[in-house]
Scaffold this active site. Sequence first.
Site, short mmCIF file in Angstrom:
data_model
loop_
_atom_site.label_atom_id
_atom_site.label_comp_id
_atom_site.label_asym_id
_atom_site.label_seq_id
_atom_site.Cartn_x
_atom_site.Cartn_y
_atom_site.Cartn_z
N ASP A 5 -71.97 -16.99 113.20
CA ASP A 5 -71.49 -17.13 114.67
C ASP A 5 -70.24 -16.56 114.79
O ASP A 5 -69.06 -17.05 114.70
CB ASP A 5 -71.51 -18.57 114.87
CG ASP A 5 -71.05 -18.90 116.36
OD1 ASP A 5 -71.10 -18.00 117.05
OD2 ASP A 5 -70.82 -20.09 116.66
N ALA B 49 -65.09 -15.94 105.18
CA ALA B 49 -66.32 -16.35 104.94
C ALA B 49 -67.00 -15.51 103.71
O ALA B 49 -67.78 -15.88 102.86
CB ALA B 49 -67.39 -16.58 105.97
#
Lengths: 312, 312, 312, 312
Positions: free
Chosen positions: B158, B141
Amino acid sequence: MQYGMYFLEQVTPYEALYRRMNKVLAAGRTKFQDYFIFQTGAFGKVLVLDKDVQSTERDEYIYHETLVHPAMLAHPSPRTVFIVGGGEGATLREVLRHPSVEKAVMCDIDGELVEMARTLLPEWHQGAFDDPRAQIVTEDARGWLANHPDTYDVIIVDLNDPIGEDNPARLLFTVEFYELIKERLNPGGLMAMQAGMILLTHHKMHPVVHNTVKQVFRHTRSYHNYIPGFMLNFGFIVASDAVDITGLSEGTLEARILERQLPLKHLDAPYIEAMFVLPKDLKEAIAAETMVSRDAAPFWLTDEGDARQSQA
Amino acid sequence: MQYGMYFLEQVTPYEALYRRMNKVLAAGRTKFQDYFIFQTGAFGKVLVLDKDVQSTERDEYIYHETLVHPAMLAHPSPRTVFIVGGGEGATLREVLRHPSVEKAVMCDIDGELVEMARTLLPEWHQGAFDDPRAQIVTEDARGWLANHPDTYDVIIVDLNDPIGEDNPARLLFTVEFYELIKERLNPGGLMAMQAGMILLTHHKMHPVVHNTVKQVFRHTRSYHNYIPGFMLNFGFIVASDAVDITGLSEGTLEARILERQLPLKHLDAPYIEAMFVLPKDLKEAIAAETMVSRDAAPFWLTDEGDARQSQA
Amino acid sequence: MQYGMYFLEQVTPYEALYRRMNKVLAAGRTKFQDYFIFQTGAFGKVLVLDKDVQSTERDEYIYHETLVHPAMLAHPSPRTVFIVGGGEGATLREVLRHPSVEKAVMCDIDGELVEMARTLLPEWHQGAFDDPRAQIVTEDARGWLANHPDTYDVIIVDLNDPIGEDNPARLLFTVEFYELIKERLNPGGLMAMQAGMILLTHHKMHPVVHNTVKQVFRHTRSYHNYIPGFMLNFGFIVASDAVDITGLSEGTLEARILERQLPLKHLDAPYIEAMFVLPKDLKEAIAAETMVSRDAAPFWLTDEGDARQSQA
Amino acid sequence: MQYGMYFLEQVTPYEALYRRMNKVLAAGRTKFQDYFIFQTGAFGKVLVLDKDVQSTERDEYIYHETLVHPAMLAHPSPRTVFIVGGGEGATLREVLRHPSVEKAVMCDIDGELVEMARTLLPEWHQGAFDDPRAQIVTEDARGWLANHPDTYDVIIVDLNDPIGEDNPARLLFTVEFYELIKERLNPGGLMAMQAGMILLTHHKMHPVVHNTVKQVFRHTRSYHNYIPGFMLNFGFIVASDAVDITGLSEGTLEARILERQLPLKHLDAPYIEAMFVLPKDLKEAIAAETMVSRDAAPFWLTDEGDARQSQA
């Protein structure tokens, strides 16, 4: 897990917790229950009665502040307090921190446990047993309350859940018992109690107890807090005919904490208020509950946390 | 404990949980992590990645409502959302419940896990992967965000805690990563994140993460909730330069929940507010924290929950 | 113990064994019993039925050689063999290694288990089910033997211990069942059987079975061997009216092993002889045993390994 | 498994045993090792040193008879005995049962353990420490033997396996140590030793020790027995330049047992002979072993039971 000594606790019928024991300080059985006191790496000393951890040295302040102070702070000047259970003395210790208290009667059926706590758990009672305002009674609390007409400003009920059909504590969770407590409260008095773990909403302990208490008191308020040593979220109740604790302003709570110079470590006024705000699913489970526990058919919990009623 | 199959999870170095497995649906290793999916008696299906339970069928709604909705509700009309991690699809599912959302990019490095979730965990994603507004990226990410200049109204992080000195996730908990996130937020945007278990106040994950996020965002707000399937109280953070979520009135939250017709099971407006009220000891631990995690010396957690910093 | 999947087996009521499972190949329940097949680090595949490990890939040769070959070698030329139980096919496999065998009937009540073994446990049966000399019957062995007057040179009984008052296997450990077996033996025939773990001398399984078999056969000989996968020493019995196996010379055993070209891995003639030499305390326990299991009052084992008798 | 206290022992890296503890009598650490003494349901008192059960009240007679009597009976009249290790006193007790013994020196490095055994384990030593023929030395046995030129008829080595590369016991399993022992034996003398668990044939402890001892003594004989409290089959060795114990007739053993009026509970002459008959796979593993442990590269065991050599 390294080789060594562990304590096995069945948290649910499907989940079990092993706690590493560095040292076993005491293990045996009183007339009423199994006990284990041992030293752990993360939680310090741990006290287990029968199959459940009661409290741990490192986090007992969270449990006992949560149980004791909301009700005590909701009373403008509590002078007399009665404690049902609470054998290791920490509930008593927190009660005595309120300077208005003149008499605190602690009634635990298990005298051996109280003696053991006196010598092995000084971190819990911190001398509370020897406070001149304290009176320790080792009898069945319901019987004692029935036979002694004294009344109190606050009554705190600190009992284990009534798990199992034969659980003798079943008669301490009925409408009749709460009525007896109400009779023993002074005008303006409140009851506070431990009211069961809140794991999933099918765990019925808290809804059933709430619904039972609600039959007796005008204001029945649930609150909750996470108890690290249990690895569980626990429910509590404050009930009163005179005071709705959720109506107290944050300012009033704040002022009383200051006035009484309470050395709180976990609670403050905003957090006390927040504990009374319940998640939606729990509110719905409480609202939907219809079971009422009565002497004629006291409720008990299955190992799965379901509630049953049958003749005592 | 009866004979049979169990999953052993080390909750702390001193406490271990055995979960009874009725059936093992999958177990193995992707390129990035061990995985286990099994059926249990109380929690339904359970998903474990490496050594930690990620979520359970019976209570995942609690975790995912808690992670997603406060930040989404704090935004008046979130149209674009980016999710860091969240491989099983439930975070995405909750995000897509907000009708203003036009695009939700979920970026999880573990494509095998996403595929497995698609077939074995329909209770989690509930078809979210096939929503035309969803875009699934299987890359690191941080790298992806660095290479793609698109911006978002809400970014949700998360991730698992960075336990162990070699943990590759360490660079997803630094000032530099949060600065990158801030650059990728639209004006008025917010970040939400899972921010570590809150067991005892010496567990440093939450204070260190809070203190690190605070270096980057004007408003950094911690909140907490009990996650039954973890048997732990968990910390979360909402951060933003534009919005202080604790300044939103209950009425605003209430109105937005209604307007968006969110089918919430655990949260409602008062409970969202209450989650942002922290106990005194936790507030003090956050306030006292001085460690800041930076790329040059990212922090990591010991098994005991202590925080260390060393060169990545 | 690292995080991961384990199988819990209660070895005694006070000792429990956790076996790490690398992979679960099958788990469920047939009409008759729970089953678990999983992969382990030290023992390879493990087969569990109900609460007990039945055998493991790495050491099943020890158990099956021990059960089968002493009786088969005590017969000069076994042509027909009947197997009570033995569902995974390894007993059958060892029986068929004796070239004189023309017919081997394996009778296991649990057809689902046999089917599962066929596909999941090829290391056990190694094709034995498809040997033209093999006949697989899925019925209650006692009933089948009662209804089929065929007789055999060797009958091998491979059953689990009758633990618990309701255990349906109780009627397969009585004088009447052994009398039926004797009727189904050809002249010169022998019975061999698994006869219980030998942990401490208060474990009564072996003495009671020995004493019961002794009521029926002229020569009843106990032997024992350590089964690594069970972590237990196990008892076995060879019984016959015609042959006293302990009277066979080492030379005879040796010659028959050679003649039959048996590919033995664990046994040879001297070790077979040595297995029939029992320690003094076990010999005394067998000699002192007075209980006889009969259909009218079949014996069963408590979890502690004590023997009880009650009406079936 | 019921709630309560357990001791976790890692039997292999993949199998772990939980033993229920009714009472913990002692737990702590001497200068050399962790110790645990607790009460169990099936085995009575259990003694654990570091991670392994050493012996249990109910079955220690099996271990100690097996270790001591074969070598002692192989000597026509043992007058002097040296014991390496054996801190709890039961080896000494069995040695002193031979009436010809005039002096028995027990040398255990852990004096604290010996003191603890004296008070907490009377079932083990049964007063042996106070026998006027006994001399207790608390020093490193190799150093003591090197510095004291006294010689003995029998030397008994009762040590834990050298698990782990840093194990200080590694130098008590080398050719050089066995040569020192041989120098300290009188003409006609024998050495006996505990020689490792025999679980699967890839457990190398016994083959490596056998092969090492064989470099030093003319007659090196392995034997084995099941030790219930360990749930394991254990290997032992008797070695001598003068006597081949497997050459002794059963009659000789029988006669010496009678003559010496040994109150044996587990052994008798035929069983002693049978213990020296090894299964084929173990014989092959011993025959195939090539590793020799020397001071320059002493062997040690991995947790998996594999053997490695490296510089001490």
